[in-house]
Design an enzyme around this catalytic site. Structure first.
Site, short mmCIF file in Angstrom:
data_model
loop_
_atom_site.label_atom_id
_atom_site.label_comp_id
_atom_site.label_asym_id
_atom_site.label_seq_id
_atom_site.Cartn_x
_atom_site.Cartn_y
_atom_site.Cartn_z
CG ASN A 1 -1.70 1.20 1.45
OD1 ASN A 1 -1.79 2.04 0.55
ND2 ASN A 1 -2.30 1.33 2.63
CE LYS B 1 -0.05 3.11 4.78
NZ LYS B 1 0.08 3.18 6.22
CG HIS C 1 -5.63 1.87 5.55
ND1 HIS C 1 -5.16 2.78 6.46
CD2 HIS C 1 -4.62 0.99 5.33
CE1 HIS C 1 -3.92 2.46 6.78
NE2 HIS C 1 -3.57 1.38 6.11
CD GLU D 1 -2.63 5.38 7.02
OE1 GLU D 1 -2.66 5.45 5.78
OE2 GLU D 1 -1.66 4.87 7.64
CD GLU E 1 -3.35 -2.71 7.46
OE1 GLU E 1 -2.24 -2.93 6.97
OE2 GLU E 1 -4.02 -1.70 7.22
N GLY F 1 2.76 2.01 10.71
CA GLY F 1 3.71 3.12 10.53
C GLY F 1 4.50 3.45 11.78
CB SER G 1 5.48 -2.07 11.73
OG SER G 1 5.10 -0.73 11.99
#
Ligand code: PGA
Length: 245
Positions: free
Chosen positions: A10, A12, A93, A95, A160, A166, A200
């Protein structure tokens, strides 16, 4: 030996036309590991050009709108993503859930739109750090699954944990194994589904995560931006699949 693994990257909000050399740079790892399916979710602006370079690498959008068309400035429909050259789309996701207020109900509507357009949604779930500290991780993920998943049709799940994305922190192998077993249990009445781990994933921890029986692959953010790192993760997955398949 297990069935195939899926390694998904991904990107992003990273990448321009210059980034497309990536597909040539991962070709060696791709060819050496035919039992590993590989997917990249570049920014939507690159999907069309990536399609010309991707070879056997699958392409995904990072989001789509729940409607097929209309007055939604800046959004893209699932049909548009599909027409650009994608076969999959990441939905929900963390985010997007955080930055755009997407609820599990929104996620389900988008996943249905994706399926209707012929895309396979990769539906993300995962608990926050507070949820895990409070021991609520299964309750949260269970609720997200209940409200985000379509009742039928093809989809992939990505677990996730939000606190691992991240941050350089990964869930322990035993935490991943128990959450994946929990997710598998929630899906027990339906057809077999791929369940990916994300958060990660790096060359150094990929093998430990990918050897887990209930982990069908990984959704990789940061380490998918560097072809050498992503190639190393593909190779780590290759150790656990039967190349004869
Ligand atoms: P990360 O991102 O690998 O950079 O933690 C994973 C993701 O957000 O899918």
């Amino acid at each position: 030996m297990q069935r195939r693994k899926l390694i998904a990257g991904n990107w992003k909000m990273n990448g321009t036309g210059q980034s497309l050399g990536f597909f040539d740079e991962i070709r060696q790892a791709s060819e050496a590991n035919p039992g590993v399916d590989i997917l990249i979710a570049p920014p939507a602006t690159l999907i069309h050009r990536a399609a010309a370079r991707a070879g056997r690498v699958l392409l995904a959008g990072q989001d789509c709108h729940a409607q097929t068309s209309g007055a939604h400035t800046g959004d893209l429909s699932a049909d548009m993503i599909r027409e650009a050259g994608a076969s999959h789309v990441i939905i929900g996701h963390s985010e997007r859930r955080a930055d755009h207020g997407e609820t599990s109900e929104t996620v389900r509507a988008k996943a249905l739109a994706a399926q209707a357009a012929g895309l396979i949604p990769i539906i993300c779930v995962g608990e926050s750090e507070d949820d895990r500290r409070a021991g609520r991780e299964q309750a949260i993920v269970g609720d997200q699954l209940e409200h985000s998943l379509p009742a039928e049709g093809e989809f992939i799940i990505a677990y996730e944990p939000v606190w691992a994305i991240g941050t350089g922190l990964t869930a322990s192998e035993s935490d991943i194994a128990s959450m994946h077993a929990f997710i598998r249990g929630q899906l027990a009445n339906g057809p077999a589904r791929l369940v990916l781990y994300g958060g990660s994933v790096k060359p150094g921890n990929a093998a430990g995560i990918l050897q887990l029986a209930d982990v069908d692959g990984a959704l990789v953010g940061g380490a998918s931006l560097k072809a050498s790192d992503f190639s190393a993760i593909i190779s780590a997955a290759g150790k656990f699949v039967n190349h004869a398949e």
